[in-house]
Motif scaffolding. Sequence first.
Motif, PDB file in Angstrom:
ATOM      1  N   LEU A  94       0.823  -1.206   0.000  1.00  9.02           N
ATOM      2  CA  LEU A  94       0.000   0.000   0.000  1.00  9.02           C
ATOM      3  C   LEU A  94       0.859   1.260   0.000  1.00  9.02           C
ATOM      4  N   GLY A 119     -12.859  -4.540  -6.586  1.00  2.00           N
ATOM      5  CA  GLY A 119     -11.505  -4.855  -7.016  1.00  2.00           C
ATOM      6  C   GLY A 119     -11.403  -6.033  -7.964  1.00  2.00           C
ATOM      7  N   GLY A 135      -8.578   2.036  -4.083  1.00  2.00           N
ATOM      8  CA  GLY A 135      -8.492   1.832  -2.643  1.00  2.00           C
ATOM      9  C   GLY A 135      -9.180   2.947  -1.873  1.00  2.00           C
ATOM     10  N   VAL A 187      -9.862  -4.491   1.403  1.00  2.00           N
ATOM     11  CA  VAL A 187      -9.116  -3.679   0.441  1.00  2.00           C
ATOM     12  C   VAL A 187      -9.189  -4.406  -0.900  1.00  2.00           C
ATOM     13  N   ALA A 231      -6.024  -3.626  -6.171  1.00  2.00           N
ATOM     14  CA  ALA A 231      -5.079  -2.665  -5.624  1.00  2.00           C
ATOM     15  C   ALA A 231      -3.875  -3.390  -5.030  1.00  2.00           C
TER      16      ALA A 231
END
Lengths: 313, 286
Positions: free
Chosen positions: A49, A246, A289, B128, B132
């Motif tokens: 991240l 996602g 995100g 999440v 990503a």
Amino acid sequence: MSASSPAVPDPADAALRGPSARERRARVWQMVQLAPIMAVLVLLFGGALVLAVLQSLGFAPWFGVNTFPDFGYFGALWGSSTFWVSLGLTLYYATVSTAIALVFGVLLALALVKIFPGKTFYKYLYKLPLMIPYTVGIALAVLMLSNGGMLSRLAAFAGLIDDPAQFPQILKTHYGWGIIAVYVWKQTPFITLAVYAVLLGIGRETEEAAAILGANRRTIFFRVTLPQILPGVVSSTLICFAFNVGAFEAPFILGGGFPDTLPVVAWRYFNDADYTLQLQGMATVVSIGLVAGVILFGYLAAYRRFERRMGRN
Amino acid sequence: MATKSDTSLSSRLSPFQRFYLIVIAGFILGPFIPLLIQSFAFRWAWPDLLPGTWWLEQRGKSMMPLAWDYVLSPYSRVWEATVNTVAIGLIVTVICLAICLPAARVLAREKFRGKSAFEFFLSLPLIVPEAAIGIALLMMFIRLGLAGSYVGIIVAHLIPTIPYMVRMLTAVYQGLGRDFEEQAMILGASRWQVLRLVTLPMLLPGVVAGALFTFLVSTNIFLLTFFLGQGQIVTLPTLLFSKIAGGTLDASAAGITLIVTLPGIILLIISERFIKEEAFGKGFGN
């Protein structure tokens, strides 16, 4: 979050326990036990991240690009109208499929707590999609929903159409019914499992009490059952929604093409021959995100507020 | 009103529910019927509901059904993908267990400052978006030379599996209590003896459930394998993806779809005995 902060004991706790040498040893032992999971998650997940954020802000010395902090990549991305269309499509597929799967899942869980012949069979059956990859669901969607697929053949059999082209196009449109069908097929079992588990846990006493007090079926569901299954509903829809935002494979194969959903857009940037576009891709990834984070936190906060209003904490 | 509340309480299905269960069965299982037919078809033109030419009529040309001949041959890479999927799943499960067991013990029994924040952090990978994580990890792994390697894929698979594993194991530890371990200690057992003779046997059912679930999640992962495998490592989900990426499904793709479904069916039959629905009662996310 650092590795040491969770291991600091509560002072009150420490006062209750024995001598400080033993206490310190216990604390170290506790840290040792938590260290592996922290290491994996902080290094991999946290590292990924942080790296993504740094890169999206122009830090990529290995490409000879280092303009950190540079908000130009976000500017370029957010300034283009196709980004907003992509974002809208991503959220639309994710929301609609989660909502449909939620309705299907709750209805199925409510049916499964009843007693009926073949219940054992159904307890196996409903978990099948949970056990197999999304790509299988996509293959089934292609087989059933494409213009030359089974539904089209059935329509021809019924005399509704006489050419594959007359069948309404379901796949590869921006309405995304193919994508939504795959998500619903795969996630209804997940939500059913979560809700069914809660239903088994709470038993039927409260519903019986409400019925004795004269509540009808509707009232019982909305005033008694629903508030009790809400934790399962919220946690499972959170996971499904985040996954849908996602997900890559279903929109890639079944989607309508340009403008694609954000994960597909990011993937295309990333595979572009012009590797400086990778930073643009990273900005896309970070945007995914951010958007998911904001929505999920809003959802959780709303749920917490509701819980407090209900008098639970 | 009284009759209405009677029906609402009944433990039998309402007519709507009976209808709904049939629809759901059709929705879940229905598409597998044409899939099976497709894998044995020789020629299946629109708008026929059944293949115009079955393989059986053409068996002079090939002893095996054509699609299955291809699927079971090395050219399809099905065997390679199966071995990869199972091997990666097993290794991920073992590593995940080793990492999560000690952490679950602490989470179930100890109190410490920041515990709820830590627990929230542990479930973050579930919320999440995978794309990503996948792309950011790929960047990292290319720098580290892990992209396209088994190590890279196994390590990446830990991210989505850890949250489930640690949750299931924490629940098991909470159910276990520490009395038995303390009694063994009082009776003079060493730490290792307690672990081997008391803790592990009592944990076993929960550990099996957690391991099965982790294996299941790992074998179903597409995106991380696809991004980080760089096309060099095929697993069943990525193999099927490459077959259907064009948006069509021929007989051999139908065969591969069935093969990819098979481990899930086996796991379903095994896991139904070990994973009880009640285990999910506490929810996953919050």
